[in-house]
Design an enzyme around this catalytic site. Structure first.
Site, PDB file in Angstrom:
ATOM      1  N   LYS A 128       2.642 -69.481 144.668  1.00  0.00           N
ATOM      2  CA  LYS A 128       2.323 -70.334 143.521  1.00  0.00           C
ATOM      3  C   LYS A 128       1.212 -71.316 143.866  1.00  0.00           C
ATOM      4  CE  LYS A 128       6.881 -69.943 141.521  1.00  0.00           C
ATOM      5  NZ  LYS A 128       8.059 -70.657 140.999  1.00  0.00           N
ATOM      6  N   ASN A 129       0.355 -70.893 144.764  1.00  0.00           N
ATOM      7  CA  ASN A 129      -0.714 -71.759 145.250  1.00  0.00           C
ATOM      8  C   ASN A 129      -2.027 -71.389 144.570  1.00  0.00           C
ATOM      9  OD1 ASN A 129      -3.097 -72.148 146.965  1.00  0.00           O
ATOM     10  ND2 ASN A 129      -1.683 -73.064 148.417  1.00  0.00           N
TER      11      ASN A 129
END
Lengths: 357, 361
Positions: A128-129
């Site tokens: 989720k970066n």
């Protein structure tokens, strides 16, 4: 969540595909590595109250000090590339490190396939970066169509762990639109929905496919099969928000068909008589009635049976529906009250629209 | 959504720019620091052991985080320190405690984050990006020091990031997302330089991201998500283009985010999170449909996410706290008119008195 990081986990000494000699050298503090002896690390100016390095962050602080040195010197070398890997291992959120890494990759004319591998190594722990996904996008843009299949596979892998990963869906949509690969996409949506019929991302992707897939013919061509599919899905889990919305979406510019399609009213009747959560069925009926639909006796009976005490004097079935919803969906009582107060204008408008066609 | 998404998105809160029309109808109030909180929560006393806002603890928590950057979390957030500063400072202002901060030092550090291009990085020595540029402008706004900026320079940086289709890239590397549309529009509105961009195209692009459920995603066709919806609605509000929104349809989607616990999620079938108390709530307020959720249940959910001993608010009850969620929890309570808090503007995400100062003088 950062707050939940177990302190022991932070020291991830990942390597970007190098041999074991390199690994060993990497475990030494930078100040002790001969190949870095010519560089003086630069500390971070962290504002009024600067960071105080303590034990478990010393290694990270040192790496960042050396990174700042090569960044400020604009040194786009192999050792700088390896350094960015170490920095990313510690903190994949540092966007400046990723950006400098790209500059180095370009300067060194590096093998981008290998770089895809680097991203993949970090993907599971950093799925989720933003920086990771944008780096991937940049790589794939440079590589072009040949990368399409790999990207569809890559996002599938991410979905195995988190089928709703927003970044992965954004990436997948971009890949389909820019590099192709539509052929199996609807089938893939079916797969995901079999795994989890509540997956709103998969429902969204369905709509994306039927409207954007160059070979499917758009909503008009797929309407019947999609309606059938959606109705089946609703009957499996009537409390599932997504397919109800999807159904409405299919008929968005086609209200007359929506109102006159007997399958829709039959669906509502089925849901109401099966004694499951009736909220979505009732709200859909409300929308249909507001657009000129006239429920038959069976449907009216089924509606009134939800809360037998609620219908009393109301000959207007839509008022009854609102009254029921105010009770069974109490959290949104104000919404249902608003619907009730607006019924007449909605119905008049809906009926007028119907007759125009 | 992840912390990462949240941290980036959280920087987007900026301002409300729509000419004479006011989105937030409450007047700016100063919190009464003399009255104990227990006297002021009668409206929220459902006899359910509702709980109080531990305002003093939260203020202390933020000031401590600012001072004591020796924990790993702080170290790992170094690259977005300016976002953290915005969350912390705005929270302090809402709590009436902004004076506890040394304004001079903060401002000189913020300015040290500016790049020669005019944009700001997340900390000194970091590359410029729209996200951090907005936080910088917002922090200066809190202290009434926007004039510290070379406004021309910052505006130019922002305007160069608009693309032909009206969308915005976050920085020179080209990532496109409606978050950046909001950031750019908000920033320029605060600087009164909206005419530096093609507003019509910017709006067109945002509207192209509208979905069949009335919501908005990060790009055309992307799933509706409360965070993205906030960005799009905020941007449309600021540019005076809310008529493109189907308020009834979107309002219903938004109020369906409220789950049994009273908290709000960001998409169907996801878990509630305090940050959505802001994004869903502010969107509902902007489109004038906030009465469609159960406000009291939401207040209770936010209050349950507090660490009343050590201060701070977390994403959901009993999780670890952080500045990000503390900001969203307090800001959400302000939108819900919890007593003792300064009013906050739902589109600009700055206190109403700060907005008034910018636009009414």
């Amino acid at each position: 969540m950062l707050g939940r990081i177990d302190r022991g986990e932070v020291r991830i000494i990942g390597v970007d595909g190098m041999d074991s000699d390199e690994d060993e050298r990497q475990l030494l503090p930078l100040s002790q590595r001969p190949e870095w002896s010519d560089v003086t690390p630069v500390p971070q100016n962290d504002g009024p109250n600067p960071v105080v390095p303590i034990a478990y962050s010393e290694e990270f602080t040192e790496i960042m000090g050396y990174f700042r040195a090569v960044y400020l010197a604009d040194e786009r070398s192999l050792r700088a590339l390896h350094l960015t890997a170490e920095a990313i291992n510690f903190n994949a959120g540092n966007y400046t490190v990723w950006q400098f890494r790209r500059l180095i990759l370009e300067a060194l004319n590096a093998d981008l396939h290998e770089e895809l591998g680097f991203v993949e190594q970090h993907a599971s722990k950093n799925s989720k970066n933003y920086q990771l996904w944008h780096h991937r996008r940049w790589l794939v843009e440079k590589m072009g169509t040949e990368a399409a299949v790999g990207e569809l596979e890559f996002t599938k892998k991410i979905f195995l762990n988190d089928a709703k990963n927003y970044h992965a869906w954004s990436h997948r949509q971009w890949v389909l639109q820019n590099l192709g690969g539509w052929e199996d996409e609807l089938a893939y949506c079916n797969e995901l929905l079999e795994d989890d019929i509540f997956n709103n991302s998969a429902w969204n992707q369905r709509y994306f496919v039927i409207t954007s897939h160059p070979g499917l013919g758009g909503i008009e061509a797929t309407l019947d099969s999609e309606v059938n599919y959606t109705i089946k899905s609703i009957l499996i889990k009537p409390e599932n928000e997504s397919p109800w919305r999807y159904l409405r979406g299919l008929y968005k510019n086609n209200m007359q068909s929506f109102v006159t399609n007997p399958k829709i009213s039959t669906l509502c009747l089925n849901v109401l008589t099966s004694k499951v959560n009736p909220v979505f069925a009732l709200s859909l009926l409300l929308d249909l009635i507001s657009n000129g639909f006239e429920p038959n006796k069976d449907l009216k009976n089924a509606i009134e049976a939800v809360i037998p005490e609620s219908n009393s004097q109301n000959s207007d079935i839509s008022v009854t529906i609102c009254a029921i919803l105010e009770i069974i969906d109490q959290m949104r009582v104000n919404y249902w009250r608003w619907r009730k107060n607006n019924l007449h204008s909605q119905v008049a408008e809906g009926v007028a629209n119907l007759h125009i066609h | 959504m992840s912390q990462e998404f949240n941290t980036n998105l959280g920087t987007l809160f900026a301002v409300n720019l729509d000419g004479p029309s006011r989105l937030h109808r409450r007047s700016a109030t100063q919190p009464d620091q003399s009255a104990p909180f227990s006297d002021r929560i009668d409206r929220f006393d459902l006899g359910l052991g509702m709980g109080e806002l531990a305002a003093e603890k939260h203020a202390k928590y933020i000031l401590t985080v600012e001072k004591k950057k020796d924990d790993i979390e702080s170290v790992l957030m170094e690259h977005l320190r300016i976002n953290g500063a915005y969350w912390g400072l705005t929270t302090l202002d809402i709590l009436g405690k902004l004076a506890a901060v040394d304004q001079e030092t903060v401002i000189s550090w913020v300015m040290s984050c500016q790049h020669e291009s005019g944009g700001f990085g997340g900390n000194e020595g970091h590359d410029p990006h729209l996200l951090y540029t907005l936080s910088a402008i917002q922090i200066l706004a809190l202290f009434n020091k926007i004039d510290t900026l070379d406004i021309e320079k910052v505006s130019n940086y922002i305007s160069t990031l608009q693309n032909e289709d009206g969308s915005f890239s976050g920085d020179k590397w080209g990532e496109i997302d409606t978050r950046f549309s909001y950031v750019a529009i908000c920033s320029l509105a605060l600087l009164k330089q909206l005419d530096k961009i093609n507003v019509e195209n910017a709006v067109k692009y945002i509207v192209s991201c509208k979905n069949l459920d009335g919501g908005f995603g990060c790009t055309p066709g992307a799933e509706s998500h409360a965070g993205q919806i906030f960005c799009c609605i905020g941007a449309l509000a600021i540019t005076g283009c809310l008529h493109y929104v189907d308020k009834d349809l979107l309002g219903w989607w938004l109020c369906e985010r409220q789950v049994k616990s009273g908290g709000l999620n960001g998409r169907p079938e996801k878990l509630p999170d305090v940050c959505y108390s802001w994004w869903v709530l502010s969107s509902l307020i902007i489109i004038d449909r906030v009465h469609w959720i159960d406000k009291e249940k939401l207040v209770k959910f936010i209050l349950d996410c507090q660490d009343k001993e050590n201060g701070g608010i977390s994403d959901r009850p009993d999780d670890a706290v952080d500045v990000f969620h503390t900001y969203f929890g307090v800001a959400g309570l302000s939108l819900l008119e919890y007593p003792g808090l300064k009013a906050i503007d739902p589109a600009y995400a700055l206190p109403v008195d700060v907005i008034n100062r910018i636009f009414l003088h």
